[in-house]
Design a protein around this motif. Structure first.
Motif, mmCIF file in Angstrom:
data_model
loop_
_atom_site.group_PDB
_atom_site.id
_atom_site.type_symbol
_atom_site.label_atom_id
_atom_site.label_comp_id
_atom_site.label_asym_id
_atom_site.label_seq_id
_atom_site.Cartn_x
_atom_site.Cartn_y
_atom_site.Cartn_z
ATOM 1 N N LYS A 1 0.822 -1.213 0.000
ATOM 2 C CA LYS A 1 0.000 0.000 0.000
ATOM 3 C C LYS A 1 0.856 1.263 0.000
ATOM 4 O O LYS A 1 0.497 2.261 -0.606
ATOM 5 N N ALA A 2 1.991 1.229 0.685
ATOM 6 C CA ALA A 2 2.890 2.376 0.704
ATOM 7 C C ALA A 2 3.540 2.583 -0.665
ATOM 8 O O ALA A 2 3.731 3.715 -1.107
ATOM 9 N N GLY A 3 3.876 1.494 -1.327
ATOM 10 C CA GLY A 3 4.540 1.576 -2.627
ATOM 11 C C GLY A 3 3.597 1.800 -3.791
ATOM 12 O O GLY A 3 4.010 2.291 -4.842
ATOM 13 N N ILE A 4 2.326 1.434 -3.607
ATOM 14 C CA ILE A 4 1.321 1.602 -4.659
ATOM 15 C C ILE A 4 0.107 2.272 -4.005
ATOM 16 O O ILE A 4 -0.842 1.596 -3.590
ATOM 17 N N PRO A 5 0.156 3.598 -3.862
ATOM 18 C CA PRO A 5 -0.921 4.312 -3.173
ATOM 19 C C PRO A 5 -2.285 4.031 -3.810
ATOM 20 O O PRO A 5 -2.423 3.969 -5.028
ATOM 21 N N PHE B 1 -2.109 0.140 -12.114
ATOM 22 C CA PHE B 1 -1.837 -0.992 -13.005
ATOM 23 C C PHE B 1 -2.464 -0.812 -14.392
ATOM 24 O O PHE B 1 -2.109 -1.539 -15.315
ATOM 25 N N ARG B 2 -3.404 0.110 -14.525
ATOM 26 C CA ARG B 2 -4.113 0.262 -15.798
ATOM 27 C C ARG B 2 -3.128 0.538 -16.931
ATOM 28 O O ARG B 2 -2.267 1.402 -16.815
ATOM 29 N N GLY B 3 -3.251 -0.234 -18.007
ATOM 30 C CA GLY B 3 -2.391 -0.073 -19.175
ATOM 31 C C GLY B 3 -1.046 -0.769 -19.059
ATOM 32 O O GLY B 3 -0.252 -0.753 -19.996
ATOM 33 N N LYS B 4 -0.775 -1.387 -17.920
ATOM 34 C CA LYS B 4 0.497 -2.085 -17.716
ATOM 35 C C LYS B 4 0.314 -3.576 -18.000
ATOM 36 O O LYS B 4 -0.760 -4.138 -17.810
ATOM 37 N N THR B 5 1.375 -4.214 -18.443
ATOM 38 C CA THR B 5 1.339 -5.666 -18.635
ATOM 39 C C THR B 5 1.354 -6.346 -17.275
ATOM 40 O O THR B 5 1.699 -5.734 -16.253
ATOM 41 N N VAL C 1 3.450 -8.502 -16.235
ATOM 42 C CA VAL C 1 4.838 -8.481 -15.749
ATOM 43 C C VAL C 1 5.151 -7.130 -15.105
ATOM 44 O O VAL C 1 5.748 -7.068 -14.021
ATOM 45 N N GLN C 2 4.747 -6.044 -15.734
ATOM 46 C CA GLN C 2 4.990 -4.718 -15.167
ATOM 47 C C GLN C 2 4.255 -4.546 -13.829
ATOM 48 O O GLN C 2 4.801 -3.971 -12.883
ATOM 49 N N GLN C 3 3.029 -5.060 -13.745
ATOM 50 C CA GLN C 3 2.262 -4.985 -12.504
ATOM 51 C C GLN C 3 2.983 -5.732 -11.382
ATOM 52 O O GLN C 3 3.127 -5.226 -10.270
ATOM 53 N N HIS C 4 3.455 -6.932 -11.689
ATOM 54 C CA HIS C 4 4.158 -7.728 -10.686
ATOM 55 C C HIS C 4 5.468 -7.051 -10.276
ATOM 56 O O HIS C 4 5.828 -7.065 -9.093
ATOM 57 N N GLN C 5 6.160 -6.442 -11.221
ATOM 58 C CA GLN C 5 7.396 -5.723 -10.898
ATOM 59 C C GLN C 5 7.110 -4.566 -9.945
ATOM 60 O O GLN C 5 7.895 -4.303 -9.029
ATOM 61 N N MET C 6 5.961 -3.898 -10.132
ATOM 62 C CA MET C 6 5.580 -2.802 -9.237
ATOM 63 C C MET C 6 5.384 -3.322 -7.811
ATOM 64 O O MET C 6 5.802 -2.675 -6.847
ATOM 65 N N VAL C 7 4.764 -4.486 -7.681
ATOM 66 C CA VAL C 7 4.559 -5.078 -6.354
ATOM 67 C C VAL C 7 5.904 -5.466 -5.749
ATOM 68 O O VAL C 7 6.186 -5.167 -4.587
ATOM 69 N N TYR C 8 6.769 -6.116 -6.530
ATOM 70 C CA TYR C 8 8.084 -6.507 -6.017
ATOM 71 C C TYR C 8 8.882 -5.277 -5.579
ATOM 72 O O TYR C 8 9.556 -5.307 -4.554
ATOM 73 N N ASN C 9 8.806 -4.200 -6.356
ATOM 74 C CA ASN C 9 9.500 -2.964 -5.981
ATOM 75 C C ASN C 9 8.970 -2.421 -4.662
ATOM 76 O O ASN C 9 9.738 -1.932 -3.831
ATOM 77 N N ALA C 10 7.656 -2.508 -4.461
ATOM 78 C CA ALA C 10 7.040 -2.032 -3.224
ATOM 79 C C ALA C 10 7.526 -2.845 -2.020
ATOM 80 O O ALA C 10 7.575 -2.336 -0.899
ATOM 81 N N LEU C 11 7.906 -4.090 -2.265
ATOM 82 C CA LEU C 11 8.381 -4.959 -1.178
ATOM 83 C C LEU C 11 9.848 -4.723 -0.830
ATOM 84 O O LEU C 11 10.399 -5.369 0.060
ATOM 85 N N LYS C 12 10.496 -3.816 -1.535
ATOM 86 C CA LYS C 12 11.842 -3.322 -1.209
ATOM 87 C C LYS C 12 12.869 -4.412 -0.952
ATOM 88 O O LYS C 12 13.563 -4.413 0.057
ATOM 89 N N GLY C 13 12.962 -5.365 -1.857
ATOM 90 C CA GLY C 13 14.005 -6.380 -1.765
ATOM 91 C C GLY C 13 13.717 -7.532 -0.819
ATOM 92 O O GLY C 13 14.553 -8.417 -0.671
ATOM 93 N N ASN C 14 12.569 -7.549 -0.177
ATOM 94 C CA ASN C 14 12.243 -8.645 0.744
ATOM 95 C C ASN C 14 11.797 -9.905 0.010
ATOM 96 O O ASN C 14 11.841 -10.992 0.587
ATOM 97 N N ALA D 1 -6.230 -3.943 -12.570
ATOM 98 C CA ALA D 1 -6.756 -2.596 -12.398
ATOM 99 C C ALA D 1 -8.226 -2.726 -12.008
ATOM 100 O O ALA D 1 -8.861 -3.734 -12.339
ATOM 101 N N PRO D 2 -8.787 -1.740 -11.312
ATOM 102 C CA PRO D 2 -10.198 -1.830 -10.943
ATOM 103 C C PRO D 2 -11.077 -1.840 -12.185
ATOM 104 O O PRO D 2 -10.727 -1.271 -13.207
#
Length: 77
Positions: free
Chosen positions: A13-17, A42-46, A48-61, A75-76
């Protein structure tokens, strides 16, 4: 030490407001989770791009403290 479901949710939630996040513990061991993440970002993203956004939000964990995370992203409607 495993990550708590609330910590995973907070990081996403912090990484993807504005994201709606649902976390489920798949094995009861605090190591294997499933996450459903719905975000306008996520709208308009593949997928893979959506999952990368989630992984980035998890900050290397991911792959470290957080051993396994099954992701479902969208996307909603």
């Amino acid at each position: 030490m495993p990550m708590a479901p609330g910590d995973i949710e907070d990081m996403i939630k912090a990484g993807i407001p504005g994201a709606r996040v649902t976390i489920r513990d798949l094995a009861g061991d605090g190591d294997h989770y499933a996450a459903e993440v719905v975000a306008e970002a996520f709208r308009g993203k593949t997928r893979v791009q959506q999952h990368q956004m989630v992984y980035n939000a998890l900050k290397g964990n991911m792959g470290g403290i957080l051993h396994a995370l099954a992701l479902q992203t969208s996307a909603p409607e």
